[in-house]
Structures are given as C-alpha cells and as structure tokens.
Design a protein around this motif. Structure first.
Motif, PDB file in Angstrom:
ATOM      1  N   UNK A  19       0.839  -1.195   0.000  1.00 18.43           N
ATOM      2  CA  UNK A  19       0.000   0.000   0.000  1.00 18.43           C
ATOM      3  C   UNK A  19       0.869   1.237   0.000  1.00 18.43           C
ATOM      4  N   UNK A  20       0.247   2.392  -0.080  1.00 18.55           N
ATOM      5  CA  UNK A  20       1.024   3.623  -0.051  1.00 18.55           C
ATOM      6  C   UNK A  20       1.156   4.109   1.381  1.00 18.55           C
ATOM      7  N   UNK A  21       2.267   4.750   1.644  1.00 16.10           N
ATOM      8  CA  UNK A  21       2.541   5.238   2.978  1.00 16.10           C
ATOM      9  C   UNK A  21       4.031   5.308   3.211  1.00 16.10           C
ATOM     10  N   UNK A  22       4.458   5.016   4.435  1.00 21.89           N
ATOM     11  CA  UNK A  22       5.887   5.061   4.726  1.00 21.89           C
ATOM     12  C   UNK A  22       6.243   3.966   5.721  1.00 21.89           C
ATOM     13  N   UNK A  50      -6.695  -3.764   4.748  1.00 25.94           N
ATOM     14  CA  UNK A  50      -6.683  -2.506   4.004  1.00 25.94           C
ATOM     15  C   UNK A  50      -5.580  -1.567   4.472  1.00 25.94           C
ATOM     16  N   UNK A  51      -4.774  -2.008   5.445  1.00 27.14           N
ATOM     17  CA  UNK A  51      -3.681  -1.163   5.899  1.00 27.14           C
ATOM     18  C   UNK A  51      -3.133  -1.637   7.227  1.00 27.14           C
ATOM     19  N   UNK A 102      -1.645   2.130   3.697  1.00 24.56           N
ATOM     20  CA  UNK A 102      -3.045   1.828   3.419  1.00 24.56           C
ATOM     21  C   UNK A 102      -3.211   1.512   1.942  1.00 24.56           C
ATOM     22  N   UNK A 103      -4.283   0.805   1.639  1.00 23.46           N
ATOM     23  CA  UNK A 103      -4.599   0.487   0.251  1.00 23.46           C
ATOM     24  C   UNK A 103      -5.352   1.653  -0.385  1.00 23.46           C
ATOM     25  N   UNK A 108     -10.277   7.643  -0.618  1.00 21.52           N
ATOM     26  CA  UNK A 108     -10.381   6.377   0.117  1.00 21.52           C
ATOM     27  C   UNK A 108      -9.142   6.093   0.966  1.00 21.52           C
ATOM     28  N   UNK A 109      -7.963   6.388   0.422  1.00 20.61           N
ATOM     29  CA  UNK A 109      -6.731   6.167   1.180  1.00 20.61           C
ATOM     30  C   UNK A 109      -6.663   7.105   2.376  1.00 20.61           C
TER      31      UNK A 109
END
Length: 239
Positions: A19-22, A50-51, A102-103, A108-109
């Motif tokens: 997912x995107x994030x760090x 989902x995260x 998170x996805x 939504x993210x």
C-alpha cells in the motif's frame, strides 16, 4: 473499516500487502502478528486487509534540531541570523509511529489513514505509561537522482565511512559518528539546505494525512535524509 490489533492469522496478508505510505514492516512483525511493539491492522467491510500501522514504545532517538544563531555587533553594522543544526535526543520519551500504509488512493486512502491514525492515538492514550505523553513520525526525505538521500550525500557520508546501508537506518548510531557540535546549515550545499524538513514525493500524501489527524510540524529533521518529523500531540518541543 475498523482497526484492531494484529494477530498471527494476519501474517500472510501482511507479508503480501503493498500500500502507499511510509516505513517498511519488519519481518518479525509480519511473522509474529505484532508481538513486537504494537501492530494495528485495518480491515474493510469484507474483512480484507486494508492497511497497517506500527507503533514503537520510546527508545533512544537522535535527530537534528533546526535553530537560529544570531550574530549581532551594532558598532560594526553586523546583524545576521544563521540557520543551525544541532544533534539532540529530545524525543527519547516519545513513542514512534514507524510505519503507516493503506490500500487505495485519493480520498479512500485518506479515509483509511484517518481510521488507522485514530486507533494509533487511542492506543497511545490508553497505554500512556507505555508510550509516554507524545508520539512522533519521521517521514522519508528527498532522494537524489542516484537514489541516495540529498542530505546524506552532503553530510552523512563524510563521517560514516561504512555507508548508509551499513547503519540500516539507525539514527542513534549515525549520531555517534556525526559532529557533536552545532553545525551551520549555511556550510551545506544549497540542494541539501533546500531539502531540510521536506518529505519525499512518495510521502506528501502521508504528511497531509498526519496533519489532518492533528499531528504538527516540528523543528526536528531526520539525520539521514533531512525528512520532517511530525509530533502528536505538540507538547511544545521543537517549536
């Protein structure tokens, strides 16, 4: 969506999640289902991962604190404010948000991140004796075209001959190698000065999620890449 503590049954889903994030998820966290520190997972309405977020209890931490040194000699017409960097351990009493992913994308993210961050903050409130009175998150900084951090190329590599990979992100170990006295930021190349406190492109959305959840900017930056350090709640430190 709802957040909960991870358990061993989440192992495979966590290992496969992108997912995107760090922040990477340590192998032991995925394997043990959050036995190390506190690992929270986010599920959608169908029970699909989902995260996740990883919260680490206070430990030795090292950062640069940005400041200003004033040089004023009225009789000589000198009045200058010089930007400085000082190694500090101010955040040793703060728990660290090590990872947040998170996805999805866009709204939504952001909504998923809000739920996860709410769970992180509630966990910290509920277990104040374990996590202290504040949290911090160090976002990855700006990378150069060669893939190395711009600040590392300008500063860190001159003092850590083993290389950045050898230190494996251990800021406390890097701090032992860096100069212990105050550094004048003006001595750094212009590209390195420009990235102090700036998040890398991949983390601009994350920075927005944190701000929306009440996390605040600080005067601290990561000693490896100069990435920004955000605090929750802001107890006055670094401001």
């Amino acid at each position: 969506m709802q957040a909960r503590l991870a358990n061993p049954a989440d192992r495979d889903a966590l290992a496969a999640f992108h997912g995107q994030g760090f922040g990477p998820l340590p192998a032991e966290a995925a394997r043990d289902g959050g036995a190390a520190d506190v690992l929270l997972v986010l599920e959608d309405a169908q029970g699909v991962l989902a995260g996740y977020a990883l919260l680490r209890s206070p430990s030795l931490a090292a950062h640069f604190r940005r400041g200003v040194s004033v040089r004023r000699v009225p009789l000589a017409g000198i009045d200058r404010k010089l930007a400085t960097l000082t190694l500090c351990n101010d955040l040793c009493d703060a728990a660290r948000l090590c990872a947040l992913r998170v996805a999805g994308e866009g709204d939504p993210a952001a909504a998923a991140a809000a739920v996860l961050l709410g769970a992180v903050q509630e966990t910290a409130r509920r277990e104040a004796a374990r996590f202290g009175r504040r949290l911090y998150a160090a976002l990855p900084g700006v990378q150069g075209a060669d893939g190395d951090a711009v600040l590392w190329q300008a500063l860190g590599r001159h003092f850590a001959a083993q290389g950045q990979a050898h230190l494996d992100g251990d800021a406390a170990a890097l701090a032992e190698l860096l100069p212990q006295h105050t550094l004048y930021a003006g001595f750094l190349p212009a590209p390195a000065r420009a990235v102090l406190g700036v998040a890398g492109d991949a983390c601009r959305d994350v920075q927005g999620w944190l701000h929306a959840a009440g996390w605040q900017a600080s005067d601290y930056v990561d000693p490896f890449d100069g990435g920004p350090v955000l605090l929750w709640p802001d107890g006055g430190a670094g401001r």
